[in-house]
Design a protein around this motif. Structure first.
Motif, PDB file in Angstrom:
ATOM      1  N   PRO A 141       0.835  -1.210   0.000  1.00 25.63           N
ATOM      2  CA  PRO A 141       0.000   0.000   0.000  1.00 25.63           C
ATOM      3  C   PRO A 141       0.863   1.251   0.000  1.00 25.63           C
ATOM      4  O   PRO A 141       2.084   1.199   0.213  1.00 25.63           O
ATOM      5  N   TRP A 142       0.210   2.386  -0.195  1.00 21.73           N
ATOM      6  CA  TRP A 142       0.860   3.675   0.014  1.00 21.73           C
ATOM      7  C   TRP A 142       0.693   4.072   1.477  1.00 21.73           C
ATOM      8  O   TRP A 142      -0.414   4.044   2.027  1.00 21.73           O
ATOM      9  N   THR A 143       1.814   4.410   2.108  1.00 21.98           N
ATOM     10  CA  THR A 143       1.814   4.911   3.476  1.00 21.98           C
ATOM     11  C   THR A 143       2.139   6.401   3.409  1.00 21.98           C
ATOM     12  O   THR A 143       3.200   6.785   2.914  1.00 21.98           O
ATOM     13  N   GLU A 144       1.237   7.237   3.905  1.00 24.83           N
ATOM     14  CA  GLU A 144       1.332   8.676   3.642  1.00 24.83           C
ATOM     15  C   GLU A 144       0.505   9.433   4.673  1.00 24.83           C
ATOM     16  O   GLU A 144      -0.013   8.859   5.628  1.00 24.83           O
ATOM     17  N   GLY A 145       0.380  10.754   4.451  1.00 24.47           N
ATOM     18  CA  GLY A 145      -0.576  11.570   5.186  1.00 24.47           C
ATOM     19  C   GLY A 145      -0.406  11.594   6.690  1.00 24.47           C
ATOM     20  O   GLY A 145      -1.370  11.421   7.437  1.00 24.47           O
ATOM     21  N   ALA A 146       0.815  11.822   7.183  1.00 23.96           N
ATOM     22  CA  ALA A 146       1.044  11.868   8.630  1.00 23.96           C
ATOM     23  C   ALA A 146       0.307  13.031   9.280  1.00 23.96           C
ATOM     24  O   ALA A 146       0.145  14.100   8.678  1.00 23.96           O
ATOM     25  N   TYR A 204      -0.151  10.769  19.376  1.00 26.29           N
ATOM     26  CA  TYR A 204      -0.924   9.922  18.480  1.00 26.29           C
ATOM     27  C   TYR A 204      -0.573  10.275  17.032  1.00 26.29           C
ATOM     28  O   TYR A 204      -0.946  11.339  16.537  1.00 26.29           O
ATOM     29  N   LEU A 205       0.156   9.391  16.372  1.00 28.02           N
ATOM     30  CA  LEU A 205       0.582   9.602  14.991  1.00 28.02           C
ATOM     31  C   LEU A 205      -0.349   8.839  14.060  1.00 28.02           C
ATOM     32  O   LEU A 205      -0.350   7.609  14.032  1.00 28.02           O
ATOM     33  N   GLN A 206      -1.136   9.558  13.298  1.00 26.86           N
ATOM     34  CA  GLN A 206      -2.012   8.912  12.330  1.00 26.86           C
ATOM     35  C   GLN A 206      -1.349   8.923  10.950  1.00 26.86           C
ATOM     36  O   GLN A 206      -0.548   9.804  10.635  1.00 26.86           O
ATOM     37  N   TYR A 207      -1.678   7.930  10.144  1.00 29.49           N
ATOM     38  CA  TYR A 207      -1.141   7.818   8.794  1.00 29.49           C
ATOM     39  C   TYR A 207      -2.242   7.290   7.895  1.00 29.49           C
ATOM     40  O   TYR A 207      -3.168   6.613   8.352  1.00 29.49           O
ATOM     41  N   SER A 208      -2.175   7.592   6.599  1.00 31.26           N
ATOM     42  CA  SER A 208      -3.218   7.134   5.688  1.00 31.26           C
ATOM     43  C   SER A 208      -2.720   5.975   4.839  1.00 31.26           C
ATOM     44  O   SER A 208      -1.528   5.849   4.552  1.00 31.26           O
TER      45      SER A 208
END
Length: 577
Positions: free
Chosen positions: A211-216, A226-230
């Motif tokens: 997948p693409w891991t992005e959008g921190a 809390y670190l969110q990622y898309s």
């Protein structure tokens, strides 16, 4: 003894109070919105003609909300999260993807995604409503693709960034004076599709490639980071945000027990990835997310807004249940999910529809099938084309959402002539019509127009007549009517079976009893019986396969039923090991 004059004045006063109570009961005095958020989304500058906005950021600046999104030709601000004002600017790189913004003292700082030979630049503005910004750092040394700027409560500033199907997300501290990196970037997290089903690509997480891991995006709550990622990709209905947690802003980070953090693969407005989390003026948390259409182009996207909960015990989640029904904007601190629900149910799903004309392959039924990727189209965009839905019973109508599909448009960019004009009418018998909303003189661009009926009406039929379409045909992906009936809610679902797939432990097959007189079902599930944070909405069927589980966790499921009269909570919880 009371005098006749006193008794008369008292009766008059009581009648007046009673009229106020009745008036309040019969009016829509609450502030609501409906996803996708009704913004004047810009048409892209290249063909094919389509609108786009994604990778959003909202920051609370001096009690107002500033919204930045990719490829939008400017940005918006609002005082209430419902009514948005658009700002153009000559100073910012508004054609870049994935903007980042943070409030520091009395200024907003801004940067955007960069790659290739382009040099990142950081800007600031003390008066963002004017559209005027100045450069803070014109030669930032890191190619910060999908950046996020985070100001800790100790005054230290951090940058999180990354967008890859190979590389992890990174973080680095920044100097508050020079806005240059301090030290070397550190790796925060990367995808793990072997164990995390929500990271697997596909509309329903059914595929197996990287997948693409992005959008921190970083949020601090109760001393935790809390670190969110898309993930897994912006074109999928399953576009979601995952969550890692740490005790320090640079980690080490540990996968949250409650994942995905934000997830909505089903319903009308799907996708809840590449988001920003922020607080409103009452202390409530919100999540502004990217929503997929991806028909004309994979980057054809919109924005959706969902409430968020952070708990003192350390868990965090985005509430997406009934996330494309009217949602209330509270004017106080909220503790419960139900307080965000307007109580207005969908009345138009799969109801009888007629139209003035239809193009082949774009039939009327596609305007009420709760699928934003399909749509009805008239044969042209001329004045007089109309679309009518028969709700099949008389209901109280509180709101209507008109989602224009813009079939065969040729528009590129923004223009003052981009707007829809129409007349919205209602009837109880299909013969005598009254005005629900007169937009025949409208000059505002509202592609997902959401009309709240200030004084709710009784109606069986709702009709929209075209007066002006800016380009292409008069077309609609969602003719959505909301309100309530006077009948009974559906019975509760009491029988549910859940079978985890032995060849794919991230997948579960659910079956439940079919309930009469239902519009659909909402599955609530999670990793504990009292933590059913995830939602999966199903229309028509009484079975589903969910592929977004964590391989390492037990899960619990309950199915609620709903119809035009309301929601009935399920009474049986099913567990899978």
């Amino acid at each position: 003894m009371f005098s006749k004059k006193y008794i008369h004045s008292t009766l008059v006063w009581l009648l007046f109070l009673n009229s106020l109570i009745i008036s309040a009961q019969n009016s829509n005095d609450k502030l609501t919105y409906c996803n996708p958020v009704n913004l004047n989304y810009r048409f892209c500058l290249d063909e094919p003609s389509r609108r786009e906005a994604a990778d959003p950021v909202i920051v609370n600046f001096k009690g107002e909300y500033f919204l930045f999104a990719s490829k939008s030709g400017g940005y918006w601000y609002s005082s209430n999260l419902v009514d948005w004002n658009f700002v153009t600017t000559p100073d910012l790189p508004i054609e870049d993807y994935a903007p980042a913004a943070v409030v520091i003292n009395d200024e907003i700082y801004f940067t955007a995604s960069t790659n290739g030979d382009k040099v990142p630049v950081i800007y600031k503005s003390a008066k963002p409503k004017t559209g005027r910004w100045e450069v803070v750092n014109s030669n930032f040394p890191i190619q910060n693709v999908d950046p996020d700027l985070f100001l800790d409560d100790d005054g230290r500033l951090y940058l999180y960034y990354g967008c890859s199907n190979i590389e992890p997300l990174y973080a680095v501290e920044l100097d508050r004076t020079t806005f240059m990196p301090i030290g070397e970037p550190v790796a925060c997290m990367n995808a793990d599709i072997e164990n995390n089903g929500w990271e697997r690509p596909g509309d329903y997480n059914e595929r197996s490639e990287r997948p693409w891991t992005e959008g921190a995006w970083m949020t601090k709550f109760n001393g935790k980071y809390y670190l969110q990622y898309s993930t897994p990709g912006t074109e999928f209905r399953s576009y979601a945000d995952g969550m890692y947690v740490a005790d320090n802003p640079l980690g080490p980070f540990k996968l949250s027990e409650y994942n995905p953090f934000s997830y909505r693969p089903s319903g009308f407005a799907t996708g809840a990835g590449h988001s920003a989390t922020f607080q409103d003026n009452y202390g409530n948390y919100w999540h502004i997310s990217s929503t997929t259409i991806s028909v004309k182009h994979k980057f054809e996207r919109r924005l959706s807004l969902f409430p968020v909960f952070f708990n003192e015990d350390g868990y965090a989640y985005t509430y997406t249940g009934f996330g494309d029904y009217p949602i209330s904007i509270p004017q106080r601190k909220i503790e419960n999910e139900e307080d965000y629900l307007s109580g207005w149910m969908l009345l138009s799903y799969n109801k009888k529809v007629t139209a003035s004309s239809s193009l082949p392959e774009y039939g009327v039924e596609k305007s009420v099938d709760e699928n934003i990727r399909t749509y009805w189209s008239a044969k042209d965009g001329k004045k007089g084309q109309w679309l009518q839905v028969d709700l099949e019973d008389v209901y109280t109508v509180n709101a209507v959402q008109l989602n224009f599909a813009e079939h065969t448009t040729t528009i590129l960019g923004r223009d003052p002539g981009i707007y829809y004009q129409y007349m919205l009418e209602y009837s109880t018998d299909g013969k005598t019509w009254q005005v629900l909303a007169d937009k025949t003189k409208n000059k505002e661009d509202a592609p997902h127009d959401y009309i709240v009926v200030q004084n709710p009406v009784k109606a069986r039929y709702v009709r929209v007549k075209n007066y002006h379409t800016p380009s292409g045909t008069f077309a609609m992906s969602g003719f959505r009517v909301f309100g309530n009936g006077s009948g009974a809610k559906p019975a509760a679902v009491t029988t549910i079976t859940a079978e985890r797939q032995t060849d794919n432990n991230c997948s579960v097959k659910l079956n439940w009893e079919k309930i009469e007189n239902t519009t659909g079902y909402n599955i609530r599930y999670g990793t504990a019986p009292d933590k059913l944070f995830l939602n999966y909405q199903v229309y028509g069927d009484n079975h589903i396969q969910i592929n977004s589980l964590s391989k390492k966790q037990n899960y619990y499921f309950v199915v609620d039923s709903f119809n035009e009269n309301g929601i009935t909570k399920g009474s049986t919880i099913s567990e899978i090991k």
